[in-house]
Design an enzyme around this catalytic site. Structure first.
Site, short mmCIF file in Angstrom:
data_model
loop_
_atom_site.label_atom_id
_atom_site.label_comp_id
_atom_site.label_asym_id
_atom_site.label_seq_id
_atom_site.Cartn_x
_atom_site.Cartn_y
_atom_site.Cartn_z
N ARG A 173 35.74 -28.66 70.38
CA ARG A 173 34.78 -28.63 69.25
C ARG A 173 35.48 -28.89 67.92
NH1 ARG A 173 33.06 -28.83 73.23
NH2 ARG A 173 31.72 -27.44 74.39
N SER A 231 25.35 -22.38 70.60
CA SER A 231 26.39 -21.34 70.58
C SER A 231 26.90 -21.14 69.16
CB SER A 231 27.55 -21.73 71.49
OG SER A 231 27.10 -21.73 72.82
N GLU A 302 31.47 -21.57 65.71
CA GLU A 302 31.29 -22.99 66.07
C GLU A 302 30.30 -23.64 65.11
OE1 GLU A 302 30.85 -23.88 70.23
OE2 GLU A 302 29.46 -25.52 69.82
C1 LIG Z 1 19.80 -25.42 72.07
C2 LIG Z 1 21.15 -25.94 71.66
C3 LIG Z 1 22.10 -26.17 72.63
C4 LIG Z 1 23.35 -26.65 72.26
N1 LIG Z 1 24.27 -26.90 73.23
C5 LIG Z 1 25.48 -27.41 72.91
C6 LIG Z 1 26.44 -27.69 73.91
O1 LIG Z 1 26.22 -27.49 75.10
N2 LIG Z 1 27.62 -28.20 73.53
C7 LIG Z 1 27.91 -28.46 72.22
O2 LIG Z 1 29.01 -28.94 71.93
N3 LIG Z 1 27.01 -28.19 71.25
C8 LIG Z 1 25.81 -27.68 71.56
N4 LIG Z 1 24.90 -27.39 70.58
C9 LIG Z 1 25.27 -27.58 69.16
C10 LIG Z 1 24.93 -28.96 68.58
O3 LIG Z 1 23.83 -29.54 69.26
C11 LIG Z 1 26.13 -29.90 68.63
O4 LIG Z 1 27.22 -29.40 67.87
C12 LIG Z 1 25.78 -31.30 68.13
O5 LIG Z 1 26.86 -32.16 68.35
C13 LIG Z 1 25.41 -31.31 66.66
O6 LIG Z 1 24.84 -32.58 66.37
P1 LIG Z 1 23.89 -32.76 65.10
O7 LIG Z 1 23.60 -34.19 64.98
O8 LIG Z 1 22.74 -31.85 65.18
O9 LIG Z 1 24.90 -32.30 63.98
P2 LIG Z 1 24.60 -31.51 62.63
O10 LIG Z 1 24.36 -30.07 62.91
O11 LIG Z 1 23.62 -32.24 61.83
O12 LIG Z 1 26.05 -31.64 61.96
C14 LIG Z 1 27.16 -30.97 62.53
C15 LIG Z 1 28.41 -31.36 61.75
O13 LIG Z 1 28.68 -32.74 61.96
C16 LIG Z 1 28.67 -33.45 60.74
N5 LIG Z 1 28.02 -34.74 61.00
C17 LIG Z 1 26.81 -34.95 61.54
N6 LIG Z 1 26.58 -36.26 61.67
C18 LIG Z 1 27.68 -36.89 61.19
C19 LIG Z 1 28.06 -38.25 61.03
N7 LIG Z 1 27.24 -39.24 61.42
N8 LIG Z 1 29.26 -38.52 60.50
C20 LIG Z 1 30.10 -37.53 60.12
N9 LIG Z 1 29.80 -36.22 60.23
C21 LIG Z 1 28.60 -35.91 60.77
C22 LIG Z 1 27.85 -32.61 59.77
O14 LIG Z 1 28.22 -32.85 58.43
C23 LIG Z 1 28.23 -31.20 60.23
O15 LIG Z 1 29.47 -30.81 59.70
C24 LIG Z 1 23.65 -26.91 70.90
C25 LIG Z 1 22.67 -26.69 69.93
C26 LIG Z 1 21.43 -26.21 70.30
C27 LIG Z 1 20.38 -26.00 69.24
#
Ligand SMILES: Cc1cc2nc3c(=O)[nH]c(=O)nc-3n(C[C@H](O)[C@H](O)[C@H](O)COP(=O)(O)OP(=O)(O)OC[C@H]3O[C@@H](n4cnc5c(N)ncnc54)[C@H](O)[C@@H]3O)c2cc1C
Length: 309
Positions: A173, A231, A302
């Protein structure tokens, strides 16, 4: 008014807003406003916007906000919403090219339908490809960067560059610029705009079955019906954050409108969608301190917390 708010942009095709509420852009459905919010029409439109931003304007990317808590005081600066329901994946030169704005479950299904194996884990990650690149998102043994051949980034001057995994130090992560890249480029954050993935060849039916199986497991184990951000804490080495939190008797512990999920102790839920970000942050702190006091383990967050209290 900030400089970015009064700035006059030209040639944009996306949606620009000021003092824009961010709760609807995060899966916790909480938090304040962004001084400036831009929802680009596509990758080139995003580049045009970023090129015109004042150089000292703080810039934050949000994908689907599924790993982000925006504090109640909001973001002093500009937020770009990278999620794009029209984003696509295509097969190119034996690789899968995916826009950063594509939702990970769509990439999982695209890869499965094209006879790839091992992309199924992405079906359970409710974020964007860009968020998965930034977080090295993963589950069930799969991690995003295990499959990345190249990634495209947008620099603050509005130009694109192609990076390789060697440009980053990639961990659990965690994705940081490698010292070689940091020395070459400015400090300003780059946005991921696309990536090329290589997944091993597999069987489409088997991959689709595995996606169904993984999603069924998640529905049983996670409170997917309530706003949450997955998480909250990283798993400590050789243990599970959820096990430690549950062992400390914290399941169901509530602060304000938010509580530790009874279904999965490493999830914090916002059941009525009315919780303050401050309540969520206070609960995160309480869980961390309780686990430290009772077990000696220091849990690492995380989820990313951004903005002003
Ligand atoms: C129900 C649920 C289950 C989940 N299960 C998992 C799992 O199994 N494994 C896991 O790893 N995570 C999990 N997550 C967490 C999350 O989905 C991941 O971390 C996911 O990768 C976040 O993506 P996002 O586009 O929503 O990022 P955001 O929350 O929008 O951003 C996260 C970070 O990434 C940065 N970011 C976003 N997009 C970009 C971009 N294009 N360029 C540069 N930086 C960027 C943001 O600035 C921020 O710092 C879960 C979340 C939920 C709600």
């Amino acid at each position: 008014m900030t400089i970015a708010q009064t700035h006059h942009y030209t040639g944009l095709r996306g949606r620009l807003a000021h003092d824009a509420p961010l709760a609807k852009y995060t899966s916790w459905r909480a938090g304040g406003t962004a001084d400036t919010l831009y929802v680009p029409a596509d990758r080139d439109d995003l580049a045009r916007f970023v090129a015109q931003l004042p150089a000292d304007e703080p810039l934050l990317a949000l994908g689907l906000g599924s790993n982000t808590l925006v504090r109640d005081g909001g973001i002093r600066g500009t937020v770009v919403v990278m999620h794009n329901p029209g984003a696509a994946a295509v097969v190119a030169d034996g690789l899968i090219y995916a826009d950063a704005g594509l939702a990970c479950p769509k990439l999982a299904r695209f890869a499965a339908n094209h006879g790839c194996a091992e992309a199924e884990f992405l079906a359970g990650i409710p974020g964007t490809v860009g968020g998965a690149l930034a977080m090295n998102a993963g589950c069930y043994g799969g991690e995003t960067w295990n499959y990345v051949v190249r990634a495209e980034v947008l620099r603050r001057d509005g130009t694109f560059e192609v990076r390789t995994p060697a440009d980053y130090v990639i961990g659990y992560r965690s994705v940081k610029r490698a010292p070689t890249l940091a020395a070459k480029e400015s400090e300003a954050a780059e946005l991921f705009t696309a990536a090329w993935f290589r997944f091993p060849a597999g069987d489409a039916d088997r991959a689709r079955d595995r996606i169904r199986e993984l999603l069924a497991r998640r529905i049983l184990a996670q409170p997917l019906d309530l706003p949450n951000a997955g998480s909250v804490f990283r798993n400590p080495p050789n243990d599970h954050a959820a096990r430690l939190i549950e062992a400390c008797g914290l399941k169901g512990h509530a602060i304000g409108g938010t509580r530790v999920s009874e279904k999965h102790a490493n999830f914090i839920v916002n059941p009525r969608g009315h919780a303050k970000a401050a309540d969520i942050e206070a609960l995160i702190k309480f869980v961390r301190e309780t686990v430290r006091a009772k077990t000696g383990v220091e849990l690492e967050q995380e989820v990313r917390i951004v903005g002003q209290a």
